[in-house]
Design a protein around this motif. Structure first.
Motif, short mmCIF file in Angstrom:
data_model
loop_
_atom_site.label_atom_id
_atom_site.label_comp_id
_atom_site.label_asym_id
_atom_site.label_seq_id
_atom_site.Cartn_x
_atom_site.Cartn_y
_atom_site.Cartn_z
N VAL A 447 0.86 -1.19 0.00
CA VAL A 447 0.00 0.00 0.00
C VAL A 447 0.89 1.24 0.00
CG1 VAL A 447 -1.92 -1.11 1.20
CG2 VAL A 447 -0.12 -0.02 2.52
N ARG A 448 0.29 2.39 -0.33
CA ARG A 448 1.08 3.62 -0.35
C ARG A 448 0.43 4.70 0.50
NH1 ARG A 448 4.51 2.39 -4.66
NH2 ARG A 448 3.48 1.44 -6.46
N SER A 449 1.29 5.57 1.02
CA SER A 449 0.81 6.72 1.77
C SER A 449 0.22 7.74 0.79
CB SER A 449 1.97 7.36 2.52
OG SER A 449 2.86 7.93 1.57
N TRP A 450 -0.25 8.85 1.34
CA TRP A 450 -0.84 9.91 0.54
C TRP A 450 0.13 10.42 -0.52
CZ3 TRP A 450 -5.41 11.53 -0.64
CH2 TRP A 450 -5.62 12.84 -1.09
N LEU A 451 1.39 10.59 -0.15
CA LEU A 451 2.36 11.10 -1.12
C LEU A 451 3.11 10.00 -1.87
CD1 LEU A 451 3.99 14.22 0.65
CD2 LEU A 451 2.12 14.14 -1.02
N GLU A 492 3.87 12.23 6.91
CA GLU A 492 4.06 13.20 5.83
C GLU A 492 3.54 14.58 6.22
OE1 GLU A 492 2.22 11.02 2.69
OE2 GLU A 492 4.05 9.87 2.37
N TRP A 493 2.40 14.58 6.87
CA TRP A 493 1.89 15.86 7.36
C TRP A 493 2.93 16.53 8.25
CZ3 TRP A 493 1.21 18.34 11.88
CH2 TRP A 493 0.44 19.52 11.86
N ALA A 494 3.47 15.73 9.17
CA ALA A 494 4.44 16.29 10.12
C ALA A 494 5.71 16.75 9.41
CB ALA A 494 4.77 15.25 11.18
N LEU A 495 6.11 16.00 8.41
CA LEU A 495 7.33 16.34 7.68
C LEU A 495 7.15 17.64 6.89
CD1 LEU A 495 10.14 15.19 7.08
CD2 LEU A 495 9.15 13.96 5.14
N VAL A 496 6.00 17.76 6.23
CA VAL A 496 5.73 18.98 5.47
C VAL A 496 5.64 20.17 6.43
CG1 VAL A 496 4.03 20.17 4.01
CG2 VAL A 496 4.57 17.77 3.59
N MET A 497 5.03 19.92 7.59
CA MET A 497 4.92 20.98 8.60
C MET A 497 6.30 21.44 9.04
SD MET A 497 4.09 22.63 11.39
CE MET A 497 4.47 21.72 12.87
N LEU A 498 7.15 20.48 9.29
CA LEU A 498 8.51 20.79 9.74
C LEU A 498 9.27 21.59 8.67
CD1 LEU A 498 10.29 20.08 12.23
CD2 LEU A 498 11.21 18.20 10.86
N ALA A 499 9.12 21.15 7.43
CA ALA A 499 9.80 21.85 6.33
C ALA A 499 9.26 23.27 6.17
CB ALA A 499 9.64 21.05 5.03
N ALA A 500 7.94 23.40 6.28
CA ALA A 500 7.33 24.72 6.13
C ALA A 500 7.75 25.64 7.28
CB ALA A 500 5.81 24.59 6.09
N LEU A 501 7.78 25.08 8.47
CA LEU A 501 8.15 25.87 9.64
C LEU A 501 9.60 26.33 9.53
CD1 LEU A 501 7.55 26.96 12.43
CD2 LEU A 501 8.07 24.72 13.39
#
Length: 570
Positions: A447-451, A492-501
């Motif tokens: 299976v795959r995640s959202w990204l 992925e949500w957390a990773l994108v959040m971290l990158a954005a922050l």
DNA sequence: AGGGTTTGCCAC
DNA sequence: AAACGTGGCAAACCCT
């Protein structure tokens, strides 16, 4: 503009612009200085018109073999970069997408596969080699390329190949985003490991002394533990080492309360005066062995602060993508499990504050967003998803929570079954999303995640494994894939959040910034006067993350953000 | 003595 | 209440 970088291990290196036809190779004696300058001035694409506007100078995207290898030296030398393409992390994502998780993912391995050469194993990384480590006089050459290879050319070649492979994927945009944020995670990991979580050794000692008694000589039990051990032996009527599960097991049988294990939840059901002593001993002994004085000495670096204050920094190595689900792992000091008892010792420096942002109920919110379930999304538009769910389900909040967790973890026992039936009726798309993932897993599929992060194929899978053992294994893999689609997307949500922050933070003084990250929580350490701006940056990062990943979903991802002196204040 | 495995607990 | 997903880690245990 992309710039390939190879370090020479002695502070210098080679750089080469990559866009279009590769530019000339430039030898630089001071790599950190070259990087710092390119970051500050930006890089104008060759041949672009001068002047401001969209084609004006921007910081480059640095292309390197592995941020873990290249970046710590730069950070130590005071050079931070805003973007990169991390070949090793990207290779791991691409191999995973192809269900080849076990294959080596270093630059050398990727290059060898391109050239039909023997593929080198990934180097084993010793502990504490991150930014926190003392700079080595001559950094060992960790390149996995064959000796004599033109490292810059190999890097450019693999980078081009990876971009082609990403572009050829059916879920191209998502995987390109994933590769970019994974690479950014690599930067954040090195930076926060270098800064470290501020932790006061004197407060830590105070906490331990309160609970365990004064620090004992090495190898000896602290007074409180020694006393408990003696009282346990008394209560049993013979000598018992409470550290030994086997001895405790025998002791329980001896006193007429046989148990099948010494797990605390099982002991709790036994009515005997020794039980509270054992439970207290376990709790305190755990604290002593996992986060006691030895832990402090090994994992917390101490330096003198103002007014004789002792300041410490907890500096674990973060392993980006170290968990199959894309969560980060850590090496050293058990950073993912700082127990509540010692969080009091995590203190901001004088005049500084801890800004802590915690994404509450992240996984059910992610499930609502990825499944597109309207009813669950409506609940996830609220601050307290579970409370809203309780209204819809017609039960209390606690039961609603159990229902959601059961759906995501595949729990079937207890009173989960009737709850799940209700959930299936009320949130059909959400439940079908995880049920479908579970079916795929039970059949041995991926299976795959959202990204697009991909679950590994089950180890030694034999579809025809007969009997109850085969059935048990298939079920277990179904629970794994069921959970994977949620946990990996939440990561992925957390990773994108971290990158954005990371990108959205104001200009901060040396040593300030993100200092800790664990799954759905991030801690920043900043001078007090930057607190408001930092809190705003966190809020903006959440908005950016939500729209980047899920567009105009009604789902919200409320971050509870606190500004405190101590990690245990909420 | 030293390495691999098991047990149990901590965190999310 | 019961044992359901991902990990790290230390001590005991077991074997060579």
């Amino acid at each position: 503009m992309r710039i390939a970088v190879v370090a020479d291990g002695e502070g210098g290196g080679w750089i080469q612009e990559l866009d279009g036809s590769p530019g000339p190779v430039r030898r630089v004696a001071d790599l950190a200085d070259a990087v710092r300058r390119a970051e500050a001035e930006g890089v104008r694409p060759r041949g672009a018109a001068s002047g401001p506007g969209p084609s004006g100078p921007r910081p480059p995207r640095w292309v390197w073999s592995s941020g873990e290898d290249v970046y710590p030296d730069l950070v130590r030398a005071g050079a931070r970069v805003s973007r990169c393409h991390d070949v090793a992390l990207t290779e791991a994502l691409l191999l995973g997408h192809d269900v080849r998780h076990a294959e080596p993912h270093s630059l050398g391995a990727a290059w060898a596969r391109l050239h039909d050469r023997p593929v080198p194993e990934d180097p084993v990384r010793p502990l504490g080699e991150g930014t926190a480590a003392q700079p080595a006089l001559f950094e060992a050459d960790r390149s996995t390329l064959p000796p004599g290879t033109d490292r810059l050319a190999a890097l450019g070649e693999v980078h081009d190949d990876q971009r082609r492979r990403l572009a050829a994927l059916p879920d191209r945009e998502r995987m390109e985003l994933l590769a970019a944020v994974e690479s950014a995670g690599g930067l954040a990991a090195v930076e926060m490991s270098g800064d470290g979580l501020p932790l006061r050794p004197d407060v830590h000692d105070e906490v331990l002394t309160e609970l365990l008694g004064p620090r004992p000589p090495a190898g000896q039990r602290p007074a409180v533990l020694a006393d408990l051990a003696a009282r346990i032996s008394d209560a049993v009527g013979r000598d018992v080492n409470p550290d030994s599960p086997a001895q405790v097991l025998r002791a329980m049988a001896w006193i007429g309360h046989p148990v099948s294990s010494t797990r605390s939840w099982e002991l709790e059901r036994v009515d005997h005066p020794v039980v509270p002593l054992l439970l207290r001993y376990k709790e305190l002994s755990r604290l002593h062995s996992a986060n006691g004085w030895a832990w402090l000495e090994t994992w917390v670096r101490e330096r003198p602060g103002p007014d004789g204050l002792r300041l410490g920094r907890f500096q674990p190595d973060y392993v980006v993508g170290g968990v199959v689900s894309g969560r980060w792992a850590t090496r050293g000091g058990g950073a993912l499990q700082i127990p509540r008892a010692i969080r009091r010792a995590v203190r901001a420096d004088p005049g500084w504050v801890l800004v802590r942002a915690d994404a509450g109920q992240l996984e059910p919110r992610v499930l609502a967003a990825v499944s597109g379930d309207a009813a669950l999304a409506a609940a996830a538009a609220e601050d307290d998803l579970y409370a809203r769910l309780a209204d819809q389900v017609g039960g209390d909040r606690e039961r609603a929570k159990i229902g959601v967790l059961s759906a995501m973890y595949g729990q079937t026992s207890g009173d989960a079954a009737p709850l799940l039936a209700t959930m299936r009726r009320l949130y059909p798309r959400a439940l079908e999303y995880v049920d479908a993932a579970a079916r795929v897993g039970e059949g041995g599929g991926i299976v795959r995640s959202w990204l697009g992060r991909t679950s590994p194929a089950p180890a030694d899978w034999q579809a025809r494994t007969a009997g109850s053992e085969g059935e048990r294994r298939r079920r277990a893999h179904g629970r794994f894939t069921r959970n994977f689609v949620v946990q990996a997307s939440a990561a992925e949500w957390a990773l994108v959040m971290l990158a954005a922050l990371r990108q959205g933070l104001p200009e901060l003084p040396e040593g300030a910034g993100i200092v800790f990250f664990v799954h759905d929580e991030v801690v920043l350490h900043v001078p007090r006067e930057y607190a408001d701006e930092t809190v705003r940056a966190v809020a903006e990062a959440e908005t950016r993350t939500r729209t980047t990943l899920f567009g105009d979903t009604p789902v919200r991802f409320p971050l509870s953000t606190t500004v405190t002196d101590s990690y245990d204040e909420r």
